[in-house]
Design a protein around this motif. Sequence first.
Motif, short mmCIF file in Angstrom:
data_model
loop_
_atom_site.label_atom_id
_atom_site.label_comp_id
_atom_site.label_asym_id
_atom_site.label_seq_id
_atom_site.Cartn_x
_atom_site.Cartn_y
_atom_site.Cartn_z
N MET A 1 -19.59 -22.29 -21.00
CA MET A 1 -20.21 -23.49 -21.56
C MET A 1 -20.44 -24.50 -20.44
O MET A 1 -19.63 -24.63 -19.54
N ALA A 2 -21.54 -25.21 -20.53
CA ALA A 2 -21.90 -26.17 -19.49
C ALA A 2 -21.20 -27.51 -19.68
O ALA A 2 -20.94 -27.93 -20.80
N ARG A 3 -20.89 -28.16 -18.58
CA ARG A 3 -20.42 -29.55 -18.63
C ARG A 3 -21.65 -30.45 -18.77
O ARG A 3 -22.76 -30.04 -18.44
N ALA A 4 -21.45 -31.66 -19.20
CA ALA A 4 -22.56 -32.60 -19.38
C ALA A 4 -23.31 -32.82 -18.06
O ALA A 4 -24.50 -33.07 -18.05
N SER A 5 -22.58 -32.70 -16.94
CA SER A 5 -23.20 -32.96 -15.64
C SER A 5 -23.87 -31.72 -15.03
O SER A 5 -24.44 -31.79 -13.96
N SER A 6 -23.78 -30.58 -15.71
CA SER A 6 -24.35 -29.34 -15.17
C SER A 6 -25.86 -29.47 -15.01
O SER A 6 -26.55 -30.05 -15.85
N LYS A 7 -26.38 -28.91 -13.92
CA LYS A 7 -27.82 -28.92 -13.69
C LYS A 7 -28.45 -27.76 -14.44
O LYS A 7 -27.97 -26.63 -14.37
N ARG A 8 -29.53 -28.07 -15.14
CA ARG A 8 -30.25 -27.07 -15.92
C ARG A 8 -31.69 -26.97 -15.45
O ARG A 8 -32.21 -27.88 -14.82
N CYS A 9 -32.35 -25.90 -15.87
CA CYS A 9 -33.80 -25.81 -15.70
C CYS A 9 -34.43 -27.01 -16.41
O CYS A 9 -34.03 -27.36 -17.53
#
Length: 197
Positions: A1-9
Motif C-alpha cells: 500500500m502506498a503512503r500519502a507521500s508516494s510518487k505516482r504516475c
Amino acid sequence: MARASSKRCFWAGKDPQMIAYHDEEWGVPLHDDRQWYEKLLLDGAQAGLSWSTILKKREGYRKAFAGFDPAKIARFTERDVTRLMGDAGIVRNRLKIRSAIGNARAFLALQDEHGSFDAWIWRFVGGKPIRGNVRGRGDILAHTPLSDALSRELRGRGFNFVGTTILYAFMQAAGLVNDHMVGCFRRSQVAALGRRR
C-alpha cells in the motif's frame, strides 16, 4: 500500500477510484482468462471516452455482461443487445455492445486453438513484461510496433475495437508492458510481480 507521500504516475490524479486502480491493478501482469476478457471488453468500451468513466461503470458492466464470462456472453442474442441498450449502468453504444459479444466468440475460438488466451498473448512479449521508460507526459506512447502487430492479429481473428491505440493501453493495463513512470512507487513492485511467474 502506498503512503500519502508516494510518487505516482501523473494520470492517477486525485480521484480516489483512479488512485486505487493505479495502486492496485494497473500494470499487474494478468494470467486469468476471464480477467483478460474483462480487459478486452472494458478497453473496447472506453474508445473515445475517459478511463474514469469506464471505471465508474465497471460494476454495471459486470452485472450486464454475466460477470465477464465469455462463454455466457458468446450466447447473447439480439434480444440481449436490445436489453443492454436500455441499461444505464454501461455505455449504451450498439456497436460496442455487439463487439463485446462478437469478441467473446472470437475469444473462445482462440482459447480452443491455443489452450488459453493467456498462453497465446504472453508469447508476444516472450513470456515476461516489457519494461518501459516513461519519465513524463512527453514519453507516453500511443502505440508501438508490437501493439500494431497484436491489433492486426486480433482483427484477423474476428475481434473488434482492438485498434493499435486501444491495444497499447490494454498491454499497459494488463502488465504486458510495465509503463509505470520512472520514480513511481509501483514501478519496482510491478516489475517484481512480472519476475515471479
